[in-house]
Every structure is written in C-alpha cells, then in structure tokens.
Motif scaffolding. Structure first.
Motif, PDB file in Angstrom:
ATOM      1  N   SER A  85      84.527  -4.856 -27.658  1.00  0.00           N
ATOM      2  CA  SER A  85      83.320  -4.947 -26.731  1.00  0.00           C
ATOM      3  C   SER A  85      83.797  -5.280 -25.296  1.00  0.00           C
ATOM      4  O   SER A  85      83.291  -5.469 -24.065  1.00  0.00           O
ATOM      5  N   ALA A  86      85.141  -5.667 -24.988  1.00  0.00           N
ATOM      6  CA  ALA A  86      85.802  -5.932 -23.944  1.00  0.00           C
ATOM      7  C   ALA A  86      85.926  -4.688 -23.189  1.00  0.00           C
ATOM      8  O   ALA A  86      86.068  -3.396 -23.631  1.00  0.00           O
ATOM      9  N   PRO A  87      86.237  -4.869 -21.897  1.00  0.00           N
ATOM     10  CA  PRO A  87      86.710  -3.748 -20.992  1.00  0.00           C
ATOM     11  C   PRO A  87      87.864  -3.064 -21.649  1.00  0.00           C
ATOM     12  O   PRO A  87      88.964  -3.981 -22.047  1.00  0.00           O
ATOM     13  N   ALA A  88      88.226  -1.589 -21.669  1.00  0.00           N
ATOM     14  CA  ALA A  88      89.162  -0.985 -22.060  1.00  0.00           C
ATOM     15  C   ALA A  88      90.640  -1.511 -21.969  1.00  0.00           C
ATOM     16  O   ALA A  88      91.595  -1.681 -22.676  1.00  0.00           O
ATOM     17  N   ARG A  89      90.688  -1.741 -20.462  1.00  0.00           N
ATOM     18  CA  ARG A  89      91.996  -2.094 -20.043  1.00  0.00           C
ATOM     19  C   ARG A  89      92.241  -3.610 -20.750  1.00  0.00           C
ATOM     20  O   ARG A  89      93.584  -3.765 -20.816  1.00  0.00           O
ATOM     21  N   ILE A  90      91.302  -4.220 -20.826  1.00  0.00           N
ATOM     22  CA  ILE A  90      91.568  -5.571 -21.203  1.00  0.00           C
ATOM     23  C   ILE A  90      91.965  -5.549 -22.595  1.00  0.00           C
ATOM     24  O   ILE A  90      92.922  -6.319 -23.204  1.00  0.00           O
ATOM     25  N   SER A  91      91.263  -4.671 -23.580  1.00  0.00           N
ATOM     26  CA  SER A  91      91.598  -4.562 -24.837  1.00  0.00           C
ATOM     27  C   SER A  91      92.707  -4.075 -25.100  1.00  0.00           C
ATOM     28  O   SER A  91      93.775  -4.516 -25.830  1.00  0.00           O
ATOM     29  N   ALA A  92      93.492  -3.246 -24.027  1.00  0.00           N
ATOM     30  CA  ALA A  92      94.598  -2.785 -24.152  1.00  0.00           C
ATOM     31  C   ALA A  92      95.708  -3.666 -23.908  1.00  0.00           C
ATOM     32  O   ALA A  92      96.971  -3.815 -24.456  1.00  0.00           O
ATOM     33  N   LEU A  93      95.452  -4.586 -22.946  1.00  0.00           N
ATOM     34  CA  LEU A  93      96.456  -5.471 -22.508  1.00  0.00           C
ATOM     35  C   LEU A  93      96.594  -6.438 -23.653  1.00  0.00           C
ATOM     36  O   LEU A  93      97.749  -6.954 -24.099  1.00  0.00           O
ATOM     37  N   LEU A  94      95.446  -7.084 -24.035  1.00  0.00           N
ATOM     38  CA  LEU A  94      95.417  -7.818 -25.048  1.00  0.00           C
ATOM     39  C   LEU A  94      96.081  -7.415 -26.448  1.00  0.00           C
ATOM     40  O   LEU A  94      97.095  -7.999 -27.098  1.00  0.00           O
ATOM     41  N   ALA A  95      95.755  -6.298 -27.067  1.00  0.00           N
ATOM     42  CA  ALA A  95      96.336  -5.744 -28.190  1.00  0.00           C
ATOM     43  C   ALA A  95      97.661  -5.373 -28.059  1.00  0.00           C
ATOM     44  O   ALA A  95      98.440  -5.406 -28.924  1.00  0.00           O
ATOM     45  N   GLY A  96      97.934  -4.678 -26.871  1.00  0.00           N
ATOM     46  CA  GLY A  96      99.250  -4.121 -26.607  1.00  0.00           C
ATOM     47  C   GLY A  96     100.495  -5.168 -26.401  1.00  0.00           C
ATOM     48  O   GLY A  96     101.414  -5.206 -26.886  1.00  0.00           O
ATOM     49  N   VAL A  97      99.885  -5.996 -25.448  1.00  0.00           N
ATOM     50  CA  VAL A  97     100.974  -6.912 -24.892  1.00  0.00           C
ATOM     51  C   VAL A  97     100.877  -8.376 -25.297  1.00  0.00           C
ATOM     52  O   VAL A  97     101.764  -8.977 -25.912  1.00  0.00           O
ATOM     53  N   ILE A  98      99.661  -9.039 -25.239  1.00  0.00           N
ATOM     54  CA  ILE A  98      99.774 -10.528 -25.373  1.00  0.00           C
ATOM     55  C   ILE A  98      99.816 -10.697 -26.976  1.00  0.00           C
ATOM     56  O   ILE A  98     100.557 -11.823 -27.047  1.00  0.00           O
ATOM     57  N   SER A  99      99.412  -9.916 -27.676  1.00  0.00           N
ATOM     58  CA  SER A  99      99.410 -10.233 -29.073  1.00  0.00           C
ATOM     59  C   SER A  99     100.943 -10.247 -29.262  1.00  0.00           C
ATOM     60  O   SER A  99     101.491 -11.160 -30.106  1.00  0.00           O
TER      61      SER A  99
END
Lengths: 230, 513
Positions: free
Chosen positions: B229-243
């Motif tokens: 449900s998050a904005p796609a760019r934020i999902s990408a950032l969280l899943a891709g990088v922050i994790s």
C-alpha cells in the motif's frame, strides 16, 4: 489461531526476559566507559554537569540523531493528520480565571525554560528538559482559549533554524578543528556560566528545537479543519 | 578523511531546513535534495580508495573511541552507504504540492540515518539511526490516496515499536555486562563476557529487534501490508535498500562478536523459516505487489542463511545476494506500480507495453537464477558456501533453498505468462512514462552481467574485510592501547581504565572492594 500465536510469542518473550534478568548479577557493573568519562570530562570538556558532557560532547551525534527522531515524528504526524475536511466543532471558551491564570503563567514558564536551558552545563537540566517547558509555555494559551490559532509559520521557522544551528556549529568545528561537533571556544572556568565552550550554544539549539517540535506536534494534534503545519 | 561524516550530517541539515526553504522558494527547494545526494555520492566515492587500502576510523567531536563515538569506514560500510545514497537519489520522491517538503524531509532523514547505520562504529549510535530510519519510514509509507496504507503503517509502527524495545533491552544487557558500547571494544570483550544464556539472550534480542526492518522470520508481519500500500518508490526503497542496512548491522554484530554456533544456527534456522513462509505466501498471493513483498521475505531469508555461514564464502554470497536483490527488487516494485490490483487483470499487459513486460521477465529470470544473469552467480555462491560447510542444518538449508528457487520460478513465470497472454476483452491501459528508472535498473543488471568478473573480485575483497575481525579492532581503537583480546571477567580492568589518570583507577578500585 493468530491470537494463540501472539500469546505464545508474548509468553515466550516474557519467559526469556525473566530468565535473563534472573541471571544478572546486581551491584557490580563494569564501569569501563563510565569511569573514563568521569575522570576526563571536567578537564576535557569543562562542564560541571557531567551528563551534559556525555550528551553533547562524547555522544553529541546521538543527540543530533534524537533531535532528528523528534523532527521525523512531528513531520510524519503532520503528513498523517494533514487530511482536509476534519471539521471541528466550535470550542467552548475558557473561563476568566483560566485565561488570566494562563497569561500570568506564560512569562514565568518562558523564563524557567530558558533558565534551565542556559544552565544545562552547570546543573541538572538542559535542552531537553527546558525545551519541554518552553513547549508547555507555548501551549498553555492555546489550552486556555481554544479558539486561538497556533502560529505554524513561526514554529516551523524555529524548528528548522534551531536544528540547522546545531548542525552548523558542528560543521564549523569540522572546518576549524577537523572533527564534527568538536567543542570550540575553549573550556572556560569550570562552574562559570560562560564555560564549556560551544556546549551551551548547542543546548540552546536543542532546547529551541525540542520546544518547537513538541509544540508543532501538539498543534498538529489539535488540527483545525484546514491543513495545519508545514 | 573526516569529511565522511558529511553524507550523514548534510542530509539532516537539509531535512531541517527544507520546510523553511520550500515555503517561499518551492522551485529551488525541489532540486536541493537530489543535488545534495549527488554531492554525498562524490564525497563517499572519494573515500573509497582510502578505505579500500586500509579501513579508518573517524572520531566524532574529536573524542577518541571508546569514550566517544566513531565512524568506522571500511569498504563494506562504504559500499552500503553508497548504495543508500544512490538508490535514494534514483528513487527520490519528486512530489509536488503541499506535502512535498514533508515527504522530501523524511526521505532525507531516512537516507541520512541509513548512512549512519552503515558507517557507525558504536552500538547505541546504530540504534539511534535505526530508530530514526523507523520513524521516517512510518511517515513515508503513508499514501494519502489509499486508506489501507494507514492501517498498514499502524501495524508497522506497532511491530517496529516492539522491535525497538527488544533491541534496547539487548543493548542494555550488553552494556551491563561489558560496560562499553563501542563495537570494537565489544568485539574484544565479547568472548569473555557475553557468554552463556545472558550473552546469547542479548544477541537474540538484538537479532529480533534489528530483524524487524530486515524482514526476519517471526517479526515480519508488517511487510506485505506496507509494501502493497505504500507509494511504489518507497516500497522499492524500503525493500531494496533499508532492509539491507539492518542486515548489515546484524552481519557486523555476528562477525564481530563471534557468538558461537548456537546463535549462528538460530540465524540459519530463522532464515530457512523465512524462505519457506515467504516463498509459499508469495506463491499463493493474488496481487503483484503482495507477491513481491512475500518473495522479498523469502529472499531476505536466503541472505540470512548466507551471512550465518562462518567465514568469507558466506559473506561473499550474502553480499552478492544483497546487491542483486537491491537492484532487482527495486525494479520489480517500480514495475508493480503500473500493474496494480489482482494478478488476473494483468492478462495481456506485456503486449501493451513490451518494454515493461520484457523488463519484468529479465528481473524474474535473474531472481530465479537463470544462468548467465547475475542472480545465478549470487545463488551459485550461496550453494557453494552451503555445500562446503556441510552438516544437517546447512543441508536442510540447501534443500529448502533449492525448493524455494523452484517455487520462485513457478510464481514469477506464472505472472510472466499472464503478461504475454492474449488479452481478454479490454487490455489494461499502460501508464504513461515511468519506465526510464526501471530501464536504468535493468541496464544496471545487464552491465553487471558483462562485468561479472571484476565485480566478483571487488566483492571478494569486501567480503574479506567484512569477516576481518582483527582488522576491525586494529583500525577502530587507538594503536597505543593494550593488546587485543584482553577480555577476561567483567571485573578486570580494561586497558582503557589503566590508561587513565590514577584518580580514575582509584575511583574504580574504591567502587569494588
């Protein structure tokens, strides 16, 4: 099923924590960092209140991080609460005693808040505690006469500039001394009001930032029908 | 080299000032963030050769560690810091309107705190940055257009809060036992003090706490809701990088504290469970973003298995998987933005937009690990590491890993098949634009395919640094200190207290009759 798993998880966790606490030996903690800082801080940093030396000098960047967390929380709350169309019924005005009492308390609170911030390097207290008192001073008139509009633009300005000031002092030290947040201006005489180098200035920035942040957070929670904040 | 603190501090400064600047000058303000990130990348790039030659430590405030906080700059930390800033730049939230300053401030805070997590050499400082990243993420994952994102964000907040408390308890236990928070000194003291149930409990608590962001098995309920449900760019950032930053923190703790076979086995076990639960849930998912979210849990499980392997082979496999997942999962989440909703509605979408369909197939094949693509090499490294180690646990991990790959292939190729099937009735309209960034990530993947040899050499060097515990101790603490490995019982004087003034030593003696 889900409830059962949650219960199992919580129970397991509680058991783990209790069994860990049971094995802790009390009363004889190793004071590696603690004793080192106690011995060095008065000469190295020059603050009579050693806690301030830890908060602003030895672990100054932690404090910067904590300020940022407050800022992030206030900003995120702004994002969540800034929904159009939240109608608020007209508030009931406060009574005479309440309004006048609030007006009388306001200057006292501001003075106490600033005093606690300014003496943070000498006595217990400092930016965080003083900042909370400043926030209370800001919020008192709003609680006493709920119709009044909080001044968001000014808050936002203080919020930005106080945080910016903390970092700029740190960057100045990086430029002059070669280490970010290194205390400048010498240590001064231990216990004097003007001592501890740039630490009182940092605490002033912390105090204003904390005060503005908490005020902004509360003001956003009060949220009128329009988009509050920014 | 103390400029390396700037990529942490400057984004914080800009985040504070952005709301002030953007009110009168919205046109200028929207460019400041990306420009700053470019400058940060340049700064970090400059530090790369020096850190590659020999890791170095930067004392913040001029207070030498362990009393003060230090940044520890080695190629591992720099690699992650560069990844954060680069992906932050690529996935920058270019929003306009009233919310823009707040979103961009939060994005800057997220980037700054993640960089801090990568570089910091102090346990509590890492915790502060981790908290900042969490709080910034709570705000960013809210998409005002979707009511579901509020509920998902609330769940994220609750689980994350639990994780923070657990981490804090873990750090407290560590501090009570060792009396220090500096990672290097902790590494030095851990063999003597952080043993037994207490030390293991502290590590497990930190594992669970930091594991919230790293999508570790029992604490990842928030993942599907938030990413869907998050904005796609934020999902990408969280899943891709922050994790991955949380993974880095945990990997550092594991490599430095050497907690022994039990904790390593626990990490392997949780990784296996993550693979099983994530991949199976992804297989059953009925919309693309949820599928990607669940599959990300599975892939993080693989990464945990890799980092739980002792020695350099595991670190190498873990790093390769991390970098691969970073590029591919970000790309997939960006693609999913245009293919929202149930999987059934994707029928024929690839025919409408062949480039998007082609990119999806490329990413999917790489995740599955089809030979020439980079994903294959990463998975091969993990297989080799597992095979070399042997033992029933790693054997199980290997079997689960192979099965997970088959499941991955099944669900990803099912989507690909649907994308290129003949559309039933009206084909979904392609979203306008938005493919440039995804194409860039796809291009990056292809470049990695061509340069797989030099990349592997670089990663091999970084993996060597990652597991080099002695090097960390040597470069973190001042040289004139006592020899490494003093440890002993918690009551003994550390070299630090001996180096202090006699008064300090007396005080400590006085406290301990």
């Amino acid at each position: 099923m889900r409830r059962f798993t949650s219960l199992l998880f919580a129970g397991g966790l509680a058991f783990l924590l209790f069994s860990l606490v049971a094995t802790l030996d009390f009363g004889d903690p190793p004071m590696r960092i603690g004793s080192g800082i106690l011995a060095q801080a008065p000469a190295q940093v020059g603050t009579a209140n050693i806690v301030t030396a830890v908060v602003l000098a030895y672990r100054g960047i932690d404090t910067l991080g904590e300020l940022s967390i407050l800022f992030a929380a206030a900003t995120a709350a702004g994002l969540v609460l800034a929904r159009p169309g939240r109608a608020v019924s007209a508030p009931k005005p406060g009574g005479f005693v309440l309004r006048v009492g609030a007006d009388l308390l306001l200057p006292l609170l501001v003075v106490i808040g600033l005093y606690i911030i300014a003496h943070g390097h000498l006595t217990p207290g400092g930016g965080f505690q003083g900042g909370v008192i400043l926030a209370a001073a800001f919020f008192l008139p709003l609680l006493a006469s709920p119709g009044r509009e909080p001044t968001h633009a000014g808050l936002s300005l203080v919020e930005g500039l106080a945080g910016g000031g903390f970092i700029l002092i740190g960057l100045l030290a990086l430029w002059q001394e070669g280490a970010f947040l290194e205390p400048l201006l010498g240590t001064g005489q231990l216990g004097a009001l003007l001592s501890g180098g740039t630490l009182p200035l940092l605490y002033l920035a912390v105090g204003l930032k904390v005060g503005a942040e908490l005020s902004a957070l509360l003001a956003r929670l009060m949220g009128e029908g329009h988009d509050v904040g920014d | 080299m103390s400029q390396v603190v700037l990529p942490i501090v400057l984004p914080l400064l800009l985040a504070f000032l952005l709301p002030v600047v953007m009110r009168p000058l919205p046109g200028v303000g929207r460019w400041l963030g990306p420009l700053l990130l470019v400058y940060d990348l340049w700064l970090l790039g400059q530090a790369w050769p020096a850190a590659g030659a020999a890791p170095f430590s930067v004392a913040i405030g001029g207070f030498a560690p362990p009393l003060g906080i230090n940044l520890y700059v080695d190629s591992l930390a720099l690699l992650f810091a560069l990844a954060v800033q680069l992906m932050g730049l690529l996935l920058w939230p270019w929003s306009d309107g009233e919310e823009a300053p707040r979103r961009q401030s939060l994005a800057l805070l997220l980037i700054a705190s993640s960089t801090g997590m990568a570089l910091s050499g102090d346990l509590f400082n890492i915790y502060v940055w981790y908290e900042l990243a969490s709080v910034a993420a709570f705000g960013l994952v809210i998409d005002p257009a979707r009511a579901a994102s509020f509920a998902a964000s609330l769940r994220y907040l609750l689980i994350s809060g639990l994780g923070s408390v657990l981490t804090l308890v873990g750090i407290t236990l560590v501090y009570v036992r060792t009396g220090t928070l500096n990672l290097a000194q902790l590494a030095e003291l851990a063999p003597g003090t952080l043993t037994g149930p207490l030390g293991m409990g502290a590590l497990v608590l930190m594992l669970l706490g930091f594991g919230v962001k790293a999508e570790l098995f029992p604490v990842n309920h928030w993942v599907p809701g938030v990413y869907a449900s998050a904005p796609a760019r934020i999902s990408a950032l969280l899943a891709g990088v922050i994790s991955k930053l949380a993974v880095l923190v945990l990997a550092r703790l594991l490599y430095l504290m050497q907690p022994g076979a039990e904790v390593a086995g626990l990490v392997t076990g949780l990784g296996i469970l993550g693979m099983v639960s994530g991949e199976l849930a992804a297989w059953r998912a009925r919309d693309l973003r949820r599928m990607l979210a669940y599959s990300s849990i599975g892939q993080l499980g693989m990464i945990f298995v890799a980092f739980s392997l002792p020695g350099k082979a595991g670190a190498l496999a873990g790093l390769a998987l991390v970098l691969h997942h970073l590029v591919v999962k970000s790309g997939l989440f960006l693609l999913a933005e245009r293919w929202d909703g149930a999987l059934e509605r994707l029928r024929g979408a690839g025919r409408v937009s062949p480039l998007a369909g082609g990119l999806f197939v490329l990413f999917a094949l790489s995740i599955v690990g089809v030979p020439p693509l980079p994903g294959f090499w990463a998975k091969l490294m993990l297989m080799q590491g597992l095979a070399a180690e042997g033992g029933w646990l790693y054997g199980t991990a290997m079997a689960v890993f192979m099965t997970a790959t088959v499941v991955e292939a099944s669900y990803l190729l099912r989507v690909a098949d649907r994308l290129f099937a003949a559309p039933e009735g009206k084909a979904p309209r392609p979203a306008v634009g938005g493919l440039a960034l995804t194409s860039l990530l796809g291009g990056g993947l292809l470049v990695a395919l061509v340069t797989v040899n030099p990349l592997a050499r670089t990663l091999d060097k970084v993996a060597g640094v990652a597991v080099d515990r002695d090097g960390y101790l040597l470069h973190s603490l001042p040289r004139e200190r006592g020899r490494v490995g003093e440890g002993g019982d918690p009551g003994s004087h550390s070299p630090l207290t001996l180096a202090l003034s006699p008064r300090g030593v007396e005080r400590e003696r006085g406290a301990r009759p």
